[in-house]
Enzyme design. Structure first.
Site, PDB file in Angstrom:
ATOM      1  CG  LEU A 105      42.251  46.447  48.171  1.00 38.42           C
ATOM      2  CD1 LEU A 105      41.705  48.031  49.011  1.00 38.42           C
ATOM      3  CD2 LEU A 105      43.955  47.266  47.852  1.00 38.42           C
TER       4      LEU A 105
ATOM      5  CE1 TYR B 239      29.784  38.028  44.073  1.00 39.17           C
ATOM      6  CE2 TYR B 239      29.923  39.623  42.370  1.00 39.17           C
ATOM      7  CZ  TYR B 239      30.340  38.605  42.687  1.00 39.17           C
ATOM      8  OH  TYR B 239      31.551  38.373  42.016  1.00 39.17           O
TER       9      TYR B 239
END
Length: 321
Positions: free
Chosen positions: A211, A59
């Site tokens: 989500l 990341y």
């Protein structure tokens, strides 16, 4: 926050964790990073009981681990169950960066030390294989990760986006503490085989993008709502035609949430928590408001009718990637 354990033999964690990737990678990359707020959000997560923190060396690369390490400096580290990953590397030049698997033993041995340095700690609680390298037998990669445990540099090891076959082969070498894969109300492929196997074996399942990469919260009504230089602009489900179809899914989640006096994010996360005692979603956010919203999912109780209605939501238009 209510707690569970990271699988049947792992440490105690809150039933909702925190994915830290978006604080410095992939989402809304054209906007300036706000590391001060991100540090505050990570520490607020610990205060709320969201003790499982997830990052990875790729990341950034590397900058997300550095950010998490900064947030956990001092006594904050003792409150966190810290997870990072190895096994993906960034290749390519500007504008052409992509990730490729690297499960070679020498890469694992080098990477854990570099991750610990960036994170400012002498061990991680969970070290995860980000992807299985098709060119390296998983037994070799997993055996090296077991060496990391033996050296005290990781307390537990886990897999990500892995098949049941991969899990079984890894288990023959060293216990698998967790499996992290994308799962949400619009990504359910792992519920057919992998999740049931994890539940049978007492392995934690950590849904990332719980989500729907933000879609299930109702924040996006069109493709143009996505920030510039945001990787979701390249994903099939967010293209204009597919997105218009998929809005019906977000709409149904919103209706159920309104009926319950909750938010769509809380309902989507509560549905995941209801899938089993060791299913621990790790929603990502860099905003205090949304962090508190996500934490509130731990207090949502879905009844049989709610669960049946959510289970019946249609399959989304478009693939994941």
């Amino acid at each position: 926050m209510r707690t569970t354990t990271l699988g049947s033999k792992g440490p105690e964690v809150g039933v909702v964790g925190l994915g830290c990737m978006g604080m410095s990678f992939a989402y809304d990359m054209s906007a300036p990073r706000d590391d001060e707020t991100s540090v505050s959000v990570i520490r607020q997560a610990l205060d709320l009981g969201m003790t499982l923190l997830d990052t990875a060396d790729v990341y950034g690369p590397y900058v997300n681990e550095e950010l998490v390490g900064r947030a956990l400096s001092g006594s904050h580290r003792d409150r966190a169950v810290l997870a990072t990953k190895v096994g993906l590397v960034s290749v390519g030049g500007p504008g052409e960066v992509r990730t490729v698997p690297n499960g070679r033993p020498e890469h694992v041995r080098t990477s854990i030390d570099e991750s610990l340095r960036r994170l400012g700690t002498d061990h991680v609680d969970l070290y995860q294989l980000h992807r299985v390298d098709p060119d390296v037998p998983i037994e070799e990669t997993w055996g090296t990760m077991a060496e990391v445990v033996a050296a005290g540099k990781a307390l537990h090891i886990g897999l990500s986006e892995s098949t049941v076959d991969h899990i079984k082969r890894a288990q023959a070498v060293h216990p698998v503490a967790s499996v992290q894969s994308e799962m949400s109300l619009w990504t359910r492929e792992w519920m057919t085989e992998v999740l049931p196997y994890c539940q049978e074996q007492g392995i934690a399942f950590l849904p990332f993008s719980p989500l729907g990469k933000g879609f299930l919260t109702g924040r996006f009504a069109s493709f143009d709502d996505l920030p510039e230089d945001d990787f979701r602009r390249r994903l099939p489900r967010f293209q204009e035609e597919a997105l218009r179809t998929n809005l019906a899914i977000a709409g149904r989640v919103r209706e159920i949430a309104e009926r319950m006096g909750a938010t769509p994010a809380q309902v989507a996360l509560a549905w995941l928590i209801a899938q089993g005692p060791h299913v621990i979603p790790i929603p990502g956010t860099k905003t205090p408001k949304y962090l508190a919203d996500n934490a509130g999912a731990a207090d949502i109780e879905l009844n049989a009718e709610d669960l049946a209605e959510l289970d019946a939501l249609p399959t989304p238009e478009g693939g994941r990637y």
